[in-house]
Design an enzyme around this catalytic site. Structure first.
Site, mmCIF file in Angstrom:
data_model
loop_
_atom_site.group_PDB
_atom_site.id
_atom_site.type_symbol
_atom_site.label_atom_id
_atom_site.label_comp_id
_atom_site.label_asym_id
_atom_site.label_seq_id
_atom_site.Cartn_x
_atom_site.Cartn_y
_atom_site.Cartn_z
ATOM 1 N N SER D 183 8.896 -12.588 -12.473
ATOM 2 C CA SER D 183 9.465 -11.785 -13.619
ATOM 3 C C SER D 183 10.758 -12.071 -13.200
ATOM 4 O O SER D 183 11.016 -12.894 -14.286
ATOM 5 C CB SER D 183 8.830 -10.470 -11.733
ATOM 6 O OG SER D 183 8.914 -9.304 -12.767
ATOM 7 N N ASP D 269 -1.392 -8.347 -15.947
ATOM 8 C CA ASP D 269 -0.344 -7.788 -15.511
ATOM 9 C C ASP D 269 0.591 -6.584 -16.858
ATOM 10 O O ASP D 269 0.230 -6.948 -17.554
ATOM 11 C CB ASP D 269 0.572 -9.353 -15.853
ATOM 12 C CG ASP D 269 1.957 -8.672 -15.189
ATOM 13 O OD1 ASP D 269 1.792 -7.661 -15.152
ATOM 14 O OD2 ASP D 269 2.836 -9.795 -15.323
ATOM 15 N N HIS D 299 0.680 -8.021 -11.867
ATOM 16 C CA HIS D 299 1.881 -8.496 -11.783
ATOM 17 C C HIS D 299 2.002 -9.560 -10.764
ATOM 18 O O HIS D 299 3.545 -10.749 -10.271
ATOM 19 C CB HIS D 299 3.043 -8.046 -12.221
ATOM 20 C CG HIS D 299 4.793 -7.951 -12.347
ATOM 21 N ND1 HIS D 299 4.393 -8.736 -13.445
ATOM 22 C CD2 HIS D 299 5.827 -7.694 -10.956
ATOM 23 C CE1 HIS D 299 5.901 -8.695 -13.629
ATOM 24 N NE2 HIS D 299 6.481 -8.787 -12.441
#
Lengths: 322, 322, 322, 322, 322, 322
Positions: D183, D269, D299
């Site tokens: 991320s 995601d 995610h």
């Protein structure tokens, strides 16, 4: 989905102090007297183009509020002589009488059924406005400025007049008229039981009870229309709105109703909170009252199990088909 | 919140083929002719109990559809002689003209403003039913069975008649009448621009455009009332409903409107999808048309920035206050 | 939307025992003394490029925390000699002073208004960092490690200094300073009323009160930033965080405030739960305190009806415009 | 959860035309040159109070942006002589380096790992403000008014300087430095790979790529902070904001990065849309680039399966532990 | 609720290329041959304790997969001699055959109906495990490791064997067997039509079609079980799972089915996306195929209007009751 | 996210009266006796193809319910002679033992760990059905018709037998067996502590406690499977279902468990409501019981901070690694 309201132990004890308007009875006496005085005739037309084989269907118009013609379906088992017990049934919010094929339970069980249209909510019974009876929403606040103008004054009157119409319909047993319905239909059945004589009443997950609590509790369903309305008109109109609604509250009808009653409630119902149902049930005036509790149910209540419970309950009381 | 519709590149090219009804002009000519023939007078009462100091407020009643009295506020800067340019403004869905203190921008900027009530949606202008004008929802399907009966026929006629009423109100400049509003108010402003002569039109995030696409796209807001209605009445009534709506579609009003126009749109608007706004804008008949794009805005559009853009746009066209 | 908190009957009795820090007064005395000692000047520039006609707008910078320049708009009715009563108003979370056209109510009603920017939250007043004052979120936990470092120490000091600045601004009546605001602005107004002398305070749906309960109750809005922060730092930091917050709690400011106060609350407010508002209100030290209850309102409270109630309330206390 | 973006067939072809700023390289050269010139020392303290037995933990401070001390954990297998390959890893949004026990994979697999704190987001590395480093949200818009002021300029510089610091740490193999993270950590790893020399880069579900598309698409996660900011500041600031962001876009870092790269992406995601990941991947300059596609993942990407894939991929390239 | 899938124009053209397994026919031949070889008897017990008057109810057990006894209700109009046309109907996901009172339409219309229980999903037909047939969820992944083990191999075999059982039941017309059902029941009806001879098939909003697209698109409903499973097992098992599912895909059954077919679809169905329904419909091998499109419907499809359409469609084909 | 249950003050006092079945002990004695009598061997295979360097991994099969082989991972620090304390750990709902790299904490801290697969929920341990062990959901109602058939009878027996298996595994210290797990794993650890001798138990945010309250309260997570099941089977089956569940309730296991216990709870946990955790904790029979309260945590509880608390707690009791 979690429980939406009090625990069952609390519900069976829940008796909020909700004084009704002093002229409640006078208001309704006047309303019904005027409606009956308005006259009108009951019309019955046999429907022949449906594809059902075990039931007969009549398209009925009976005089409702102000004598205005209200649509209904009369369903009955084909080829059975009467007099038959008759379920006068009312419809949930935002819908009319629908199609005959939607209403097969009672005639299949040997009863007649009169399926009463909700004015303005369907196709066949306009409410006041000659043009355009179809509505999705908004009935909760229609005419809320006064009891005289409120939409449910007209609709509840129609429902009482539906029971009156039974006497005009052939082959029905006027001593075995059962008022029934779910959600709005349950609230209407309860109103009918408080306003006229029926042999039994079966309100399922009834709407139209204890409006203030419902408007304060509900996050979905039509009680929210009240909350939304009052959000935007809260400066002066909260108390007047509830003053109007108090003439149409199932709690007050229950206090006047004595027919044997079979309620049902879903403890996870987010549309008609259980406490509002119990507020009416716990004040119900008749001794023979039963609550069918569906402890994990949403607003669907007992779903397909509920008619079985109702058939058995009616049978036990001698109101069924021999 | 993500984009709710096409990309901006696609939107500026979006020109769906939406033929209007052949008798669109005839329908509206007849409707407006009848309304104007119905007569009625414009009444103006100075409001004295408010606490404002820089603006004067009049409580107005002007004749709308069928000559029925429609409420409005006339706001203007205190102590300023006219003739003033006047913004005739319309209101969003589920609300009436509200309070004078809700409408301070235009008089503070030196304009007069006529704030037109929406029949049935507020307190002061009933729609057909003498009892109970307050409604939360349901207007989208009211009378949808025919163009003659449809609710917006009456409301749009009121709005055109509001422009007519300007001539009856003292101190206003009939050559500088600007139709404006947001959401439902924007759809009404666009209808007015297509149906009568105004000096400019400013529809913000307009509603009431390209109904079918909106009903197919929206997951929130009043276009959903159409989808909900059509879900339950889809067997026979989809095409008739859209046939009715085609008489009230901003796309067709845009094709007939020639006044300078300042639209606005939020590209993340889930209530009035951008493509429905562009469907009208891209067909707008006037050459002087501008779209203010708020690329990350929801249905609030430009919020407080939008009036600034409007003031400047009017000023640039000589329609402002010198 | 349902009620988000206790019933009204419970709310009016709700007096949780929330002892403030022993050195609360010393902390704030020191903080304000230092800020005032830091000096700085009040600068006033007439804004001439706006398009308003009935109000004058000044772009103000006054010395706030650490003497740092804080932006404000001074709005007043055009052409009116003073001294005018002045509303010093504060802004909701995640926004700065906005545009002059956002602030027309008070000057239209004859008041001056000083619209105070929130440092870091808008464009014109940075918070500590010379680069980049614009922020969407995160202020609730900024500097939460100690009262000295906490963001609201700086912002509340700015707000007190805004009241100080009134004396430096021409044409204002220092005896009729009214602190006001909604949400974060309401919490700031309440802090100001507890920390300095004002003629009245009007906190609408105030934020920044009874942080622990709010952090435990809220499913939306900025109190959640606390809960999220404490979720990830809960091993050691829960009590220190609330120890910091106790220096900035509206409950403790209320206990020190004596000016006439007009609060408002929405009983369906999910952002600033009613009990947190009442926790402050029920401890308010002044005798003249009023709560406007909007029983079906969300965080918007009374919406457009609220200013009317405020104008009347001020008028009744002789604080309005004659 | 449905697919959140284009189909896989479309994604592998997705190469939007996103020209970077002309002075991108100059900006970063200047930024890194200044940071390196600011000096500072690397400090290493053995942590002795943890309860781990197979790994050694050092608490590190290395000089980051402006020479400011940045915290890190150095994890390595206990009792193993180096030189070890080292994973320099970066952290997801709204979190700091956490606890040593959060970082056991790489040392258990025989690697050293340098876990780099994110300034302002944790406890140990303040960002600009000496008081109060803890923040929940708001970094996406911090200093967005100019590339010089933007928060990620400082954080990305810290990350490059973390790689510089490897040379100062004993027992690490400077030829086997692997930048990694998920991320925000993935976006930072990609920035590092574009700005300095590493032996490999492994960005998992990377954030900080193709900001405009992300801000237009995301209904949850931190890209929304951009959309929210731009909603409220959309009149003048949309293009300037994206101009600032273009200096920090993974798409442009990818075009400059040549180390072997192992990306991962979840096709469901909602936080870091797959097309934004592919926008960087498809422009990646190195020939040895691999995308691990998790077709039904949110995610979380490959969750526990991803480290296995990474260990194998590194092993295949001779970068693992023999 | 918006459209959940392609536009109607796109849907009618939607013909994705989905090659089935080469041994599809062999797999099913072997499966059905084995099931038929397993033997077993059809048992019929008249139910006498219900309260219906116009229909007769039999409690049936017929041999299904592996000869295991499968429960069914046989409903027929009371007192009518046959041979009657018979609707063999299948049930939606997470439910068994329910109560006789749930199934009144077809006998009321003069048809016999055989209501087939879904093994494991109700009370009366266990699936493999002798203890505990009641399940809420999880069938979508039960045995997904191979076609031999997959749950729907057993259930679809039961459904084919239900048609076989018609010949053993008295008073039914083996030339007028109609397979029908909604959702999972629709997918099962389609499988039956592809695997054995029936006179007509009526799949409503069918489930179990084009699994990959459904798993990629659905945000609610049982297809999500696939997506959730594949999220956690995505390293090696995605393609094997879809390989298993390809033996049970309505698209491949449709390619082998030739009976007259009446499908229905809701264009706003979020559970069974319209494109997955059209993927089967557009490949249907029979010439006489009709799609009833409910353009604004969710997964409820035509609700009460659908049976009317089905009755008329059957009547037109000479399959109804004379 | 708000608090999901009672306040902490109420929780520590929460002791609902939940009498267990009279034959609870007899039921479990019989169950475990039969399982142990079923025999079976413990098999241990060294896993050599992983890429870890500091831990050794064995693939274990031990005899569980009915002697059926249950999979487990045995993780231990490489090269450390025992006897080691061993954490026998259980897995959360809808997952199996996963990958060795998912389980690095305990071996890194010097403990051995036996990671027990959940039959039917993963890949390696089927539940009853030889084909197809993978399941997403549905275990909560599997076999709920009787205690003998209920799924958790088999799984809990497996978990007890895992502790039995420790004696068969080399290098483990049978006096330092610690049962642990989160969510379902926590409920299983608690069952183990109530059914056999362990040195300590550490249930984190445990599932499988006070089923009725959980089923009535939860809006997400697997307890909902009970509510959903009971919604559809509520006519006769509510009490029988809870009668079955009472044999598997952590409240009753807690009353029989005496090992030192470290529970944890998140007060904002919507999956395993805090009151259900406290219902077990407050009845826990051992004197040495500690609750780690994470006041703002969701179902993640203490996240990365929790292992640190557990390591310290074990160390303080002499159960750790010297």
């Amino acid at each position: 989905m979690p429980l939406t309201d009090l625990s069952l132990d609390e519900l069976v004890q829940y008796r909020p102090d909700l004084p009704g308007p002093q002229d409640f009875d006078a208001f309704w006496d006047r309303t019904l007297t005027e409606a009956r005085a308005a006259g009108g005739v009951v019309e019955v037309d046999r429907v022949t183009d449906h594809l059902l084989r075990t039931v007969d269907v009549d398209d009925v118009r009976f005089p409702g509020w102000n004598g205005e013609p209200v649509a209904a379906w009369l369903m009955r088992p084909r080829g059975v002589e009467g007099p038959l017990p008759v379920v006068v049934s009312f419809i949930g919010y935002s819908g009319g009488r629908g199609l005959p094929t939607d209403h097969l339970l009672w005639p299949s069980a040997g009863y007649a059924q009169l399926v009463v249209d909700s004015r303005g909510q369907g196709h066949d019974t306009p409410d006041r406005d000659p043009g355009g009876p179809q509505w999705v929403k908004g009935f909760m606040t229609r005419g809320i400025d006064s009891p005289e103008n409120y939409y449910y004054r007209r609709l509840m009157t129609d429902c009482v007049r539906a029971v009156d119409a039974v006497a005009e319909l052939p082959g029905l047993d006027g001593e075995r008229v059962i008022a029934a319905g779910g959600s709005q239909g349950g609230g209407l059945a309860l109103a009918v039981a408080g306003l006229t004589r029926v042999a039994a009443v079966m309100p399922d997950v009834p709407f139209l009870c204890h409006y203030r609590r419902a408007a304060e509790m509900c996050g979905e369903g039509p009680y929210q229309e009240l909350a939304e309305y009052l959000r935007w008109h809260s400066r002066h109109l909260v108390e007047p709105a509830f003053a109007t609604l108090s003439y149409f509250d199932g709690v007050h009808f229950a206090q006047r109703a004595t027919a044997p009653a079979l309620f049902s409630v879903g403890l996870m119902d987010p549309i008609c909170p259980p406490s509002t149902v119990y507020a009416a049930f716990n004040r119900y005036a008749g001794d023979d009252r039963t609550m069918t509790v569906w402890p994990f149910a949403d607003h669907g209540g007992g779903y397909g199990s509920n008619p079985v419970a109702q058939l058995e309950w009616l049978h036990d009381r001698g109101l069924g088909v021999s």
